[in-house]
Write an enzyme that holds these catalytic residues in place. Structure first.
Site, PDB file in Angstrom:
ATOM      1  N   GLY A 163       0.781  -1.413  -0.086  1.00  0.00           N
ATOM      2  CA  GLY A 163       0.015  -0.163   0.166  1.00  0.00           C
ATOM      3  C   GLY A 163       0.712   1.129   0.001  1.00  0.00           C
TER       4      GLY A 163
ATOM      5  CB  CYS B  66       5.250  -4.024   0.495  1.00  0.00           C
ATOM      6  SG  CYS B  66       6.195  -2.330   0.226  1.00  0.00           S
ATOM      7  CE1 TYR B  67       0.934   1.126   5.317  1.00  0.00           C
ATOM      8  CE2 TYR B  67      -0.864  -0.983   5.380  1.00  0.00           C
ATOM      9  CZ  TYR B  67      -0.557   0.283   6.152  1.00  0.00           C
ATOM     10  OH  TYR B  67      -1.246   1.245   6.932  1.00  0.00           O
TER      11      TYR B  67
ATOM     12  CG  HIS C 255       6.120  -5.081  -4.570  1.00  0.00           C
ATOM     13  ND1 HIS C 255       4.703  -5.029  -3.928  1.00  0.00           N
ATOM     14  CD2 HIS C 255       6.753  -4.284  -3.843  1.00  0.00           C
ATOM     15  CE1 HIS C 255       4.638  -3.960  -3.214  1.00  0.00           C
ATOM     16  NE2 HIS C 255       6.067  -3.472  -3.315  1.00  0.00           N
TER      17      HIS C 255
ATOM     18  CD  GLU D 207       3.258  -7.741  -5.577  1.00  0.00           C
ATOM     19  OE1 GLU D 207       3.796  -8.711  -4.921  1.00  0.00           O
ATOM     20  OE2 GLU D 207       3.008  -6.757  -5.201  1.00  0.00           O
TER      21      GLU D 207
ATOM     22  CG  ASP E 113     -12.416  -6.116 -22.571  1.00  0.00           C
ATOM     23  OD1 ASP E 113     -11.504  -6.992 -22.767  1.00  0.00           O
ATOM     24  OD2 ASP E 113     -12.007  -5.048 -22.240  1.00  0.00           O
TER      25      ASP E 113
ATOM     26  CE  LYS F 165      -8.542  -6.564 -23.924  1.00  0.00           C
ATOM     27  NZ  LYS F 165      -9.406  -5.536 -23.789  1.00  0.00           N
TER      28      LYS F 165
HETATM   29  P1  XMP Z   1      -4.403   3.918 -20.962  1.00  0.00           P
HETATM   30  O1  XMP Z   1      -4.497   4.970 -22.139  1.00  0.00           O
HETATM   31  O2  XMP Z   1      -5.167   4.228 -19.734  1.00  0.00           O
HETATM   32  O3  XMP Z   1      -4.874   2.625 -21.338  1.00  0.00           O
HETATM   33  O4  XMP Z   1      -2.778   3.595 -20.453  1.00  0.00           O
HETATM   34  C1  XMP Z   1      -4.905   1.143 -21.279  1.00  0.00           C
HETATM   35  C2  XMP Z   1      -5.699   0.188 -21.617  1.00  0.00           C
HETATM   36  O5  XMP Z   1      -6.820   0.678 -21.670  1.00  0.00           O
HETATM   37  C3  XMP Z   1      -7.468   0.888 -22.956  1.00  0.00           C
HETATM   38  N1  XMP Z   1      -8.364   1.713 -22.564  1.00  0.00           N
HETATM   39  C4  XMP Z   1      -9.804   1.865 -22.338  1.00  0.00           C
HETATM   40  N2  XMP Z   1     -10.494   0.694 -22.398  1.00  0.00           N
HETATM   41  N3  XMP Z   1     -12.462   1.871 -21.817  1.00  0.00           N
HETATM   42  C5  XMP Z   1     -11.895   0.790 -22.212  1.00  0.00           C
HETATM   43  O6  XMP Z   1     -12.544  -0.245 -21.997  1.00  0.00           O
HETATM   44  C6  XMP Z   1     -12.002   3.102 -21.755  1.00  0.00           C
HETATM   45  O7  XMP Z   1     -12.324   4.139 -21.450  1.00  0.00           O
HETATM   46  C7  XMP Z   1     -10.287   2.950 -22.176  1.00  0.00           C
HETATM   47  N4  XMP Z   1      -9.317   3.906 -22.072  1.00  0.00           N
HETATM   48  C8  XMP Z   1      -8.164   3.280 -22.642  1.00  0.00           C
HETATM   49  C9  XMP Z   1      -6.288   1.299 -23.757  1.00  0.00           C
HETATM   50  O8  XMP Z   1      -6.757   1.071 -24.957  1.00  0.00           O
HETATM   51  C10 XMP Z   1      -5.343   0.381 -23.206  1.00  0.00           C
HETATM   52  O9  XMP Z   1      -5.327  -0.975 -23.878  1.00  0.00           O
END
Ligand code: XMP
Length: 514
Positions: free
Chosen positions: A54, A81-82, A169, A171, A227, A369
């Protein structure tokens, strides 16, 4: 309920990684708020407890604490850690604030090779440290198990009570033998078996969804990404015809995407699908908006109102399914703790109207993911859906820096199609980039085409490697591939005369530009 490892979340940025590693080790686990009481855990078949890291210091008054009954419950506990420092404080150890916090790699030296926590670990291995306080004197019954040059107690344990702590860490991937150490805790200390699989996740999720929904109707936000596809399929498995999927074409999708989503979900997967053409509505609301957060919030709000309108046409809808993943949750706000800094309003988490009429079903909320892709395979989804690269909810809106117009959408769409086409067809990229796309910048620059001067748009190309989107590195694409991408964009996309390649990792940048 299967024997469960409960992970108390003290708000470390990577708490969920502990859950993910535990699942990879075939042990069922759940992340719970740090202030959960022992009596509520005791009813849920707890097999072991892990205390996460944390951002706070246990030496500061008011620092997040745990119910002390957890430490005396007799269950095996691992503090990270914490979490280790809290365990130390509760068991009579002495801690000090370091003059200089220790961040980054360190060599771990095993001092008690006979401790089950470090069974079969190398005598020396690299670990990842991130702490400002250190244990200097152990509590009664504890032994120091390992150390680093700057930290005498890098791992500690009380064998009789099965209480263990590590200052580093385990993990994170930068700790070479972290998974082994976590496995030692789960298998040797807690006596758990490697018998949990993604199939078990499906069974459990189906049971939970059925119990939650009863005979009510459910609506699902399909975006075309992996997703929402996996979330919808999982929910359809659980409740069949009670689910209606709504696909909102907000006009911010990639080239050809709207058509292919409808074809895949209606014709191949046979989900109940309503497709709504809401392009004009979204583009109208976004006209003249340049601020990234406002774009995200407008899109989030508009999405929900479209759903509400569609749902109103179907009697008895009470629930909305969303394919929210863990990284979306953690980066919008730390989930169960009070700490954490907001980075972006992800449209599927933040920016929702206060008075939403739906209750949420988010069956992927605990997953990363690549785990979602596995889940998709277990559910029998076609590979082209499972392998689809991540695409942000707000779509191309966050890949057009500045004002969003039909013209600018066409430019980014055409450039994006070239980036995808070239990278998808490139042979032998190692590793294959995790995500790749084009960004339209507001910059215009001078060029020469034929004999004429041009003053046209700059397109940026972004390709990243990543495991889960939480951290990322820019992909080292072959120069010849970059050259093909650049030449094709400048030749084929109207209004572009220059291409730049984004060579920033995350952090400090994010994956999307907005
Ligand atoms: P960032 O830009 O935050 O993106 O580093 C990390 C991952 O998330 C995706 N991304 C989103 N996915 N809704 C989503 O479902 C969103 O509003 C959103 N914004 C960013 C981005 O493409 C990357 O894979």
């Amino acid at each position: 309920m299967p024997p469960t490892v409960f992970i108390l979340d003290f708000g470390a940025q990577y708490s969920q990684l502990i859950a993910r590693r535990t699942r990879e080790l075939g042990v069922y686990c759940e992340l719970v708020p740090f202030d959960v009481t022992w009596s509520s855990l005791a009813e849920r078949n707890p097999a072991a407890i892990i205390l996460s890291g944390g951002p706070e210091s246990t030496l500061v008054s008011g620092a997040p604490d745990l119910d002390p009954a957890i430490l005396t419950s007799g269950l095996p506990v691992l503090g990270i850690c914490y979490g280790m420092q809290l365990m130390a404080r509760h068991t009579g150890a002495e801690l000090v604030k370091l003059d200089h916090a220790e961040y980054g790699p360190a060599m771990l030296h095993v001092d008690r090779a006979d401790s089950p926590l470090v069974a079969e670990l190398s005598p020396e291995s690299r670990v990842w440290m991130s702490h400002g306080d250190s244990v200097v004197k152990l509590g009664a019954g504890f032994e120091a198990i390992a150390s680093t040059a700057r930290c005498n107690v890098a791992a500690m344990g009380n064998r009789e009570k099965n209480l263990y702590g590590v200052q580093f860490h385990p993990e994170v991937v930068h700790t070479d033998e972290g998974t082994k150490l976590l496995g030692n805790f789960l298998y040797h200390v807690a006596g758990l078996k490697n018998d949990w699989k993604m199939e078990s996740y499906v069974d459990r999720a189906i049971e939970e969804i059925r119990a939650q929904v009863g005979s009510d109707r459910v609506i699902c936000a399909l975006s075309g990404g992996v997703d929402s596809a996996v979330a919808a399929t999982l929910v359809a498995r659980a409740i069949g015809e009670q689910l209606t999927c709504v696909f909102v074409d907000h006009g911010l999708l990639r080239k050809g995407e709207a058509e292919s989503v409808v074809a895949a979900f209606r014709d191949v997967l046979h989900l109940n699908l309503i497709a709504v053409d809401a392009k004009e509505r979204f583009l109208g609301k976004l006209a003249g908006v340049e601020d990234p957060e406002r774009k995200r919030i407008i899109i989030g709000h508009e999405f929900i109102s479209v759903f509400e309108e569609e749902a109103a046409k179907i009697p008895g809808v009470k629930y909305l399914v969303q394919g929210t993943l863990y990284p979306d949750v953690i980066e919008s706000k730390t989930p169960q703790s009070k700490a954490g800094h907001k980075i972006k309003s992800h449209h599927n988490v933040g920016g929702l109207p206060e008075k939403m009429n739906f209750k949420l079903i988010e069956p992927l909320r605990a997953l990363f993911k690549d785990e979602v892709r596995n889940l998709g395979r277990v559910l029998g989804l076609p590979e082209h859906i499972v392998q689809r690269q991540p695409f942000p909810g707000p779509g191309l809106a966050v890949r057009i820096i500045g004002d969003i117009t039909e013209d600018r959408l066409d430019i980014v769409r055409d450039a994006d199609a070239i980036v995808r086409d070239e990278i998808d067809n490139a042979k032998g990229l190692q590793p294959h980039p995790w995500q790749y796309f084009a960004v339209l910048t507001p910059v215009r620059s001078v060029g020469v085409m034929g004999d004429g001067r041009t003053y046209a748009n700059l397109v940026a190309v972004r390709a990243i490697t990543s495991e889960d989107g939480m951290t990322a590195d820019w992909a080292r694409l072959p120069h010849e591939l970059l050259e093909r991408i650049s030449t094709r964009i400048v030749n084929e996309v109207r209004g572009v005369n220059r291409v730049a390649y984004d060579i920033t990792s995350k952090p400090p940048a994010t994956v999307e530009w907005e």
